[in-house]
Design an enzyme around this catalytic site. Structure first.
Site, PDB file in Angstrom:
ATOM      1  CB  THR A   6      -7.396 -14.133 -59.598  1.00 43.83           C
ATOM      2  OG1 THR A   6      -6.243 -14.583 -59.098  1.00 43.83           O
ATOM      3  CG2 THR A   6      -7.317 -14.248 -61.141  1.00 43.83           C
ATOM      4  CE1 TYR A  26      -8.640 -19.125 -62.102  1.00 43.92           C
ATOM      5  CE2 TYR A  26      -6.521 -18.458 -61.029  1.00 43.92           C
ATOM      6  CZ  TYR A  26      -7.874 -18.362 -61.234  1.00 43.92           C
ATOM      7  OH  TYR A  26      -8.674 -17.747 -60.168  1.00 43.92           O
ATOM      8  CE  LYS A  36     -11.473 -15.148 -62.414  1.00 45.88           C
ATOM      9  NZ  LYS A  36     -12.580 -15.525 -62.299  1.00 45.88           N
TER      10      LYS A  36
HETATM   11  P1  NAD Z   1     -14.159 -23.109 -56.950  1.00 45.50           P
HETATM   12  O1  NAD Z   1     -13.474 -23.740 -58.103  1.00 45.50           O
HETATM   13  O2  NAD Z   1     -14.017 -23.655 -55.707  1.00 45.50           O
HETATM   14  O3  NAD Z   1     -15.818 -22.735 -57.476  1.00 45.50           O
HETATM   15  C1  NAD Z   1     -16.275 -22.616 -58.741  1.00 45.50           C
HETATM   16  C2  NAD Z   1     -17.478 -22.797 -58.829  1.00 45.50           C
HETATM   17  O4  NAD Z   1     -18.103 -22.457 -60.054  1.00 45.50           O
HETATM   18  C3  NAD Z   1     -18.177 -24.348 -58.570  1.00 45.50           C
HETATM   19  O5  NAD Z   1     -19.046 -24.593 -57.627  1.00 45.50           O
HETATM   20  C4  NAD Z   1     -18.220 -24.920 -60.002  1.00 45.50           C
HETATM   21  O6  NAD Z   1     -19.189 -25.924 -59.954  1.00 45.50           O
HETATM   22  C5  NAD Z   1     -18.852 -23.486 -60.537  1.00 45.50           C
HETATM   23  N1  NAD Z   1     -18.867 -23.641 -62.048  1.00 45.50           N
HETATM   24  C6  NAD Z   1     -17.526 -23.990 -62.829  1.00 45.50           C
HETATM   25  N2  NAD Z   1     -17.989 -24.053 -64.029  1.00 45.50           N
HETATM   26  C7  NAD Z   1     -19.204 -23.554 -64.126  1.00 45.50           C
HETATM   27  C8  NAD Z   1     -20.113 -23.143 -65.162  1.00 45.50           C
HETATM   28  N3  NAD Z   1     -19.377 -23.473 -66.555  1.00 45.50           N
HETATM   29  N4  NAD Z   1     -21.213 -22.620 -65.151  1.00 45.50           N
HETATM   30  C9  NAD Z   1     -21.630 -22.469 -63.644  1.00 45.50           C
HETATM   31  N5  NAD Z   1     -20.897 -22.840 -62.666  1.00 45.50           N
HETATM   32  C10 NAD Z   1     -19.724 -23.213 -62.973  1.00 45.50           C
HETATM   33  O7  NAD Z   1     -13.655 -21.589 -57.037  1.00 45.50           O
HETATM   34  P2  NAD Z   1     -13.527 -20.368 -55.799  1.00 45.50           P
HETATM   35  O8  NAD Z   1     -12.289 -20.720 -55.282  1.00 45.50           O
HETATM   36  O9  NAD Z   1     -14.539 -20.515 -55.152  1.00 45.50           O
HETATM   37  O10 NAD Z   1     -13.521 -19.117 -56.756  1.00 45.50           O
HETATM   38  C11 NAD Z   1     -14.310 -18.379 -57.239  1.00 45.50           C
HETATM   39  C12 NAD Z   1     -14.296 -17.221 -58.003  1.00 45.50           C
HETATM   40  O11 NAD Z   1     -13.338 -16.211 -57.346  1.00 45.50           O
HETATM   41  C13 NAD Z   1     -13.438 -17.569 -59.076  1.00 45.50           C
HETATM   42  O12 NAD Z   1     -13.735 -16.842 -60.366  1.00 45.50           O
HETATM   43  C14 NAD Z   1     -11.959 -17.404 -59.015  1.00 45.50           C
HETATM   44  O13 NAD Z   1     -11.203 -17.179 -60.015  1.00 45.50           O
HETATM   45  C15 NAD Z   1     -11.966 -16.121 -58.037  1.00 45.50           C
HETATM   46  N6  NAD Z   1     -10.838 -16.130 -56.941  1.00 45.50           N
HETATM   47  C16 NAD Z   1     -10.456 -17.180 -56.457  1.00 45.50           C
HETATM   48  C17 NAD Z   1      -9.566 -16.982 -55.501  1.00 45.50           C
HETATM   49  C18 NAD Z   1      -9.122 -18.198 -54.587  1.00 45.50           C
HETATM   50  O14 NAD Z   1      -8.188 -18.009 -53.817  1.00 45.50           O
HETATM   51  N7  NAD Z   1      -9.760 -19.296 -54.439  1.00 45.50           N
HETATM   52  C19 NAD Z   1      -8.728 -15.742 -55.344  1.00 45.50           C
HETATM   53  C20 NAD Z   1      -9.187 -14.751 -56.003  1.00 45.50           C
HETATM   54  C21 NAD Z   1     -10.432 -15.094 -57.014  1.00 45.50           C
END
Ligand code: NAD
Ligand code: TYD
Length: 355
Positions: free
Chosen positions: A133, A159, A163
């Site tokens: 992120t 958070y 990360k």
């Molecule tokens: P989300 O919270 O919607 O989904 C996370 C998923 O990971 C869920 O399906 C959850 O069940 C699974 N999970 C959580 N802990 C786990 C574990 N210990 N083992 C296996 N699975 C596990 O998150 P998102 O918004 O889809 O984000 C996905 C990735 O992208 C993350 O790494 C986040 O840091 C990164 N990210 C998100 C954004 C955003 O705007 N949402 C932006 C940049 C980066």
């Protein structure tokens, strides 16, 4: 050939799996713990598709990861799995430390063992892509240049700190062990299947339910917004052509204040789904107490990805937000089902007493 995706039942991960199988026939092994944020309904269209293999499990479970790598011999591992919501990290940081730091460590360690046993060409080809992120870079002042890949790390929330720690581990596994890693740091995503604890889906579901639209503090915080399938195409491109050890920032060139986003969503809903009383959704906006440690501004400089790998986003904020709202209007059952008892508990924990 196959790829192993972690967190593929979450918002971005499920969009990625759907998008991948639209573009490739290569199977996806999808490992997800199915926390509150994981939802297999996002993947319902793949029910009879043998290219998608779902496995429930935890990225911090080394034996399970080792077993999956040996069984399926993937050519790449793409790590989406994380605890991802800043407000939840303020209320309960422990799961963030466990999954984002210990989980990423476990994946790296398993991947290193697996990769070191691969033979010549397969060893050359293997990639570990870590999805991260822009929040690891901290907060910008108005007028400061957008985050480049060399911006110092200054995370401010539990958070973003977790990360940031995971990014450092990924970097160390490249420099110390030579594991062919790639890291992407992306701005705020929005689009279909977004769990309504984050700003944009929360606004849509609250507006339609006649509930208040909570704006933290003055609402002048700035985020850069990227439509989720543009993030997916960036990850596909980095996986295909990124240089091991490199970091690529991903962004949409769409800096907006939260108030601009709220007004945009309200105006579109007024057009696409007018209120029965003919009022505007804007009347539902409510300013509530600010988030502690709230980062003021994020902005991403994505020129490296454009210049070196030729990636550009396909959507503007205007086209993407319209698609998003139409998706929520077209999927009332999904919206209804994700607002379970656990969701309602979260809403009362985060918003009650905040006014
Ligand atoms: P989300 O919270 O919607 O989904 C996370 C998923 O990971 C869920 O399906 C959850 O069940 C699974 N999970 C959580 N802990 C786990 C574990 N210990 N083992 C296996 N699975 C596990 O998150 P998102 O918004 O889809 O984000 C996905 C990735 O992208 C993350 O790494 C986040 O840091 C990164 N990210 C998100 C954004 C955003 O705007 N949402 C932006 C940049 C980066
Ligand atoms: P969010 O979607 O939680 O993403 P992030 O904190 O990772 O950027 O929040 C986006 C912005 O919207 C952020 O500045 C916090 C703000 N916000 C509100 O004003 N009200 C809300 O109810 C929520 C969830 C977020």
């Amino acid at each position: 050939m196959s790829i192993l995706v972690t967190g593929g039942a979450g918002f971005i991960g499920s969009n990625f799996v759907l998008d991948w199988l639209k573009h490739h026939d290569e199977p996806v092994i999808n490992l997800d713990k199915l926390t509150y944020a994981g939802n297999l309904e996002n993947l319902a269209s793949l029910k009879n598709d043998s290219r998608h293999i779902f496995v429930q499990g935890d990225i911090a479970d080394q034996r399970q990861i080792d077993r999956l790598l040996e069984q399926y011999q993937p050519r790449a591992l793409i790590n989406f799995a994380a605890e991802s919501h800043v407000d939840r990290s303020i209320h309960g940081p422990r799961d963030f430390i466990q999954t984002n730091i210990m989980g990423t460590f476990t994946l790296l360690d398993s991947a290193r063992g697996y990769w070191s046993r691969l033979d010549g060409p397969r060893r050359q080809e293997f990639r570990f892509l870590h999805v991260s992120t822009d929040e690891v870079y901290g907060s910008l002042e108005p007028g400061e240049p957008a985050f480049s890949e060399t911006h110092r790390y200054e995370p401010n929330s539990p958070y973003s700190a977790s990360k940031a720690a995971s990014d450092h581990l990924v970097r160390a596994w490249y420099h110390t062990y030579g594991l062919p890693v790639l890291t992407t740091n992306c701005s705020n995503n929005y689009g279909p299947y977004h769990f309504p604890e984050k700003l944009i889906p929360l606004l849509i579901v609250n507006a339609l339910a006649g509930r208040p639209l909570p704006v933290y503090g003055d609402g002048r915080q700035v985020r850069d917004w990227l439509y989720v399938t543009d993030h997916c195409s960036a990850i596909r491109r980095v996986l295909e052509a990124g240089i091991p050890g490199e970091v690529y920032n991903v962004g949409g060139w769409n800096e907006k204040t939260n108030l601009e986003v709220v007004h945009n969503v309200c105006n579109l809903l007024d057009e696409l789904c007018p209120r029965a009383d003919e009022g505007s959704y804007i009347q539902q906006i409510t300013h509530v107490a600010d988030r502690p440690g709230h980062d003021r501004r994020y902005a991403i400089d994505a020129r490296k990805l454009e210049r070196e790998l030729g990636w550009t986003p396909a959507e503007t904020f205007e086209t993407g937000i319209r698609k998003t709202i139409l998706w929520y209007l077209d999927n009332p059952q999904w919206v209804e089902r994700v607002q379970s008892g656990a969701y309602r508990d979260w809403v009362s924990q985060n918003y009650e007493g905040r006014v």
